[in-house]
Design a protein around this motif. Structure first.
Motif, PDB file in Angstrom:
ATOM      1  N   LEU A   1     -33.259  -4.499   9.850  1.00 29.41           N
ATOM      2  CA  LEU A   1     -34.539  -4.432   9.145  1.00 29.41           C
ATOM      3  C   LEU A   1     -34.401  -3.692   7.824  1.00 29.41           C
ATOM      4  N   GLY A   2     -33.689  -2.562   7.817  1.00 34.24           N
ATOM      5  CA  GLY A   2     -33.516  -1.805   6.587  1.00 34.24           C
ATOM      6  C   GLY A   2     -32.815  -2.601   5.503  1.00 34.24           C
TER       7      GLY A   2
ATOM      8  N   HIS B   1     -28.778 -16.458   3.509  1.00 33.28           N
ATOM      9  CA  HIS B   1     -28.492 -15.094   3.950  1.00 33.28           C
ATOM     10  C   HIS B   1     -29.332 -14.724   5.165  1.00 33.28           C
ATOM     11  N   ASP B   2     -30.630 -15.088   5.125  1.00 34.44           N
ATOM     12  CA  ASP B   2     -31.498 -14.793   6.265  1.00 34.44           C
ATOM     13  C   ASP B   2     -31.051 -15.532   7.519  1.00 34.44           C
ATOM     14  N   LEU B   3     -30.584 -16.771   7.342  1.00 35.47           N
ATOM     15  CA  LEU B   3     -30.125 -17.539   8.502  1.00 35.47           C
ATOM     16  C   LEU B   3     -28.879 -16.918   9.129  1.00 35.47           C
TER      17      LEU B   3
ATOM     18  N   ALA C   1     -34.533  -4.044   1.971  1.00 33.99           N
ATOM     19  CA  ALA C   1     -33.934  -3.678   0.681  1.00 33.99           C
ATOM     20  C   ALA C   1     -33.733  -4.911  -0.190  1.00 33.99           C
ATOM     21  N   ARG C   2     -33.337  -6.029   0.414  1.00 33.59           N
ATOM     22  CA  ARG C   2     -33.188  -7.270  -0.337  1.00 33.59           C
ATOM     23  C   ARG C   2     -34.551  -7.792  -0.814  1.00 33.59           C
ATOM     24  N   VAL C   3     -35.571  -7.616   0.037  1.00 29.73           N
ATOM     25  CA  VAL C   3     -36.920  -8.042  -0.373  1.00 29.73           C
ATOM     26  C   VAL C   3     -37.382  -7.236  -1.589  1.00 29.73           C
ATOM     27  N   ARG C   4     -37.148  -5.923  -1.563  1.00 25.40           N
ATOM     28  CA  ARG C   4     -37.550  -5.089  -2.711  1.00 25.40           C
ATOM     29  C   ARG C   4     -36.761  -5.440  -3.962  1.00 25.40           C
TER      30      ARG C   4
END
Length: 577
Positions: free
Chosen positions: A453-454, A437-439, A458-461
């Motif tokens: 960024l938002g 997903h990040d790629l 949100a995925r990190v949280r």
């Protein structure tokens, strides 16, 4: 031209007509080019009516003085008449230079002498001083005309006051001084207004001339652009150019050779028609081809000797070296099996296409190198991500499998170990999904960096290991390439916090204002001093390289209360639309 014709490449930049070799600078459209030629003829003051009126007025005013014994007045009147006719035929130019000033001074001296010989201010010829003062003001301006008129007034007044009653003479002096001064002042103002108008006209002519030059350049660029392949793919460039050459020139062989700089040889890249050798050493080129390689020329050979071309059957040919940025790129060879099959018009066609073809090839090769470098960089980044995260997780799974095998070999229960292995495998699968997903995540024309960024934080949280927050204040959007580099730096920094910092909280601050871009990632983790990473650990080198590419300043420093602060600052005058 003879059998071996050579066309110099200088006209290429303007893409001359195929059947003509006139100057490309004549490509400027007629109306614009005509407007660009300013009128350089000197402007003359239209003073002849005033001179004639002054002469007639002198004749009327002095009619009682024209007696047989007043020969001085007759001679002065004749001289004034002859000079008036002369000055009407050869008027004084309305231009301030030494020659004009000299003629003005001579005229003023002549009229002043005639006035003094015939009675001073009482002379009927005093009226002729008015057009003389006018021409002085029109030609050289108020100051020069005032100086000249003052000299005349002083000289005539001194004589007049000595020959007449002082009170009457003083009145005449004041009257004529005021009259001549008014004429000088008004003519000087007219000269200044005329000079301003001339400067404005000259500035307008310069602007029109520059527009004409720009029009000519745009016209030439349009002609060149029409002959250049639009694609940056080398194969498409060659295919489109070969199709165009084949439609314009009926040839038995069309071959493109590209120069191998290492071995100094021409290698066949594309060939249509008869068989051409796969490579040709530069030192072994046929004599007919060498002029096209050694200098920017297109060479036509109407009669090739046996074996004098690239293909064995070639009897006539046109050769053109392909160049870009002053360097030889290759050779375009067009050959026919019949003598005199290729005419001078065919040579001009190839000549017109050669430079555009060379530039297109150079652009395609540069684009291929840039694309390869970008692909290599992206592959290296993906490899680092897989190695740093997925690789270590897979290695841990391998250790767990080995432990389960040892327990099974001893007859111990393996259920708890397999359960842990299953949990770790699920975690690895999730990590792979997040990595993919990040790629795939990047800024686009529709989604700016703030939105990306938002979503990412949100995925990190949602993973529950890090409370990542974002503060955004933007007044403009940076250019897309800059924004993409900033996103990759932020992504690398956030990933480092999540994977290595053992932090519970992270704050991402992003702002843009008045050409200034600011990004800061702060965490409450263990900090850099505790981990003591190697130089290339945690993607620091990649982050610094990306910052350098956009002329940004990147700082990585420990936070006062623990953790790490990554700061990026950039000054830019550009903003994306």
């Amino acid at each position: 031209m003879g059998d071996d014709d050579q066309i110099d490449s200088a006209p290429r930049a303007h893409d001359l007509p195929l059947a003509a070799s006139g100057s490309a600078r004549s490509a400027t459209p007629g109306p614009v080019g005509a407007a660009a030629r300013p009128d350089t003829a000197p402007v003359t003051a239209p003073l002849w009516p005033f001179r004639i009126l002054a002469l007639l007025g002198a004749s009327v005013q002095g009619r009682d003085q024209f007696t047989s014994d007043n020969w001085q007045l007759w001679a002065a009147m004749a001289a004034a008449t002859v000079y008036t006719i002369f000055i009407i035929v050869r008027p004084i130019a309305h231009r301030d230079d030494l020659r004009v000033r000299f003629r003005v001074v001579l005229e003023q001296a002549l009229i002043t002498a005639l006035v003094m010989l015939t009675g001073g201010w009482l002379s009927p010829l005093a009226l002729c001083l008015i057009p003389s003062a006018m021409v002085a003001g029109f030609s050289a301006g108020t100051i020069f005309a005032a100086q000249l008129a003052s000299s005349t007034v002083v000289v005539v007044s001194v004589q007049h006051l000595t020959e007449t009653d002082p009170s009457v003479g003083a009145r005449d002096v004041v009257l004529w001084a005021a009259l001549i001064g008014t004429v000088v002042f008004t003519s000087g103002l007219s000269q200044r207004a005329s000079a301003d108008a001339a400067r404005q006209r000259e500035a307008a002519n310069v602007r029109v001339s520059r527009l004409a030059e720009a029009n000519s350049l745009l016209f030439a660029l349009q002609r060149v652009a029409q002959s250049m392949p639009a694609s940056l793919d080398l194969d498409e460039v060659v295919d489109s150019t070969f199709k165009r050459v084949s439609s314009l020139v009926q040839a038995d062989t069309v071959a493109l050779y590209l120069l191998n700089e290492t071995d100094r040889r021409l290698e066949l890249f594309r060939n249509i028609g008869s068989v051409a050798p796969p490579m040709v050493q530069m030192a072994a080129l046929p004599a007919a081809i060498r002029p096209a390689i050694e200098s920017p020329r297109t060479v036509r050979s109407a009669h090739l000797p046996p074996g004098g071309g690239l293909s064995l059957e070639a009897a006539s040919a046109v050769y053109s070296g392909l160049r870009a940025r002053g360097s030889l790129l290759g050779l375009l060879a067009i050959e026919c099996d019949r003598p005199d099959a290729l005419t001078q018009q065919h040579s001009e066609i190839v000549h017109g296409l050669a430079e555009a073809f060379g530039i297109a090839i150079d652009n395609a090769r540069l684009f291929r190198q840039i694309r390869a470098a970008s692909a290599n960089e992206e592959r290296a980044r993906i490899a680092r991500d897989l190695h740093d995260h997925i690789g270590s997780s897979l290695a841990f799974l391998g250790f767990e499998v080995d432990r389960a095998q040892e327990l099974a070999a001893r007859g111990s229960p393996v259920g708890p170990v397999l359960g842990e292995l299953r949990d770790h495998l699920t975690g690895v699968i999730n990590e792979i999904r997040e990595t993919l997903h990040d790629l795939r995540t990047d800024v686009t024309d529709e989604r700016d960096l703030a939105a990306v960024l938002g979503d990412h934080l949100a995925r990190v949280r949602s993973r529950g290991t890090l409370d990542a927050r974002c503060q955004v204040e933007t007044e403009f959007r940076p250019p897309r390439p800059v924004e993409r580099e900033i996103w990759q730096i932020a992504l690398e920094a956030i990933t480092n916090v999540e994977r290595h910092a053992r932090a519970s909280y992270a704050l991402v601050e992003y702002s843009t204002s008045r050409g200034h871009v600011f990004l800061r990632i702060t965490d409450d983790g263990v900090g850099l001093n505790s981990t003591s990473p190697p130089t290339d650990r945690y993607g620091m080198v990649g982050m610094r390289e990306r910052a350098a590419r956009i002329d940004a300043t990147l700082r990585v420093e420990p936070a006062a209360g623990g953790g790490t602060i990554v700061t990026l600052e950039l000054q830019t005058d550009e903003a994306a639309p």
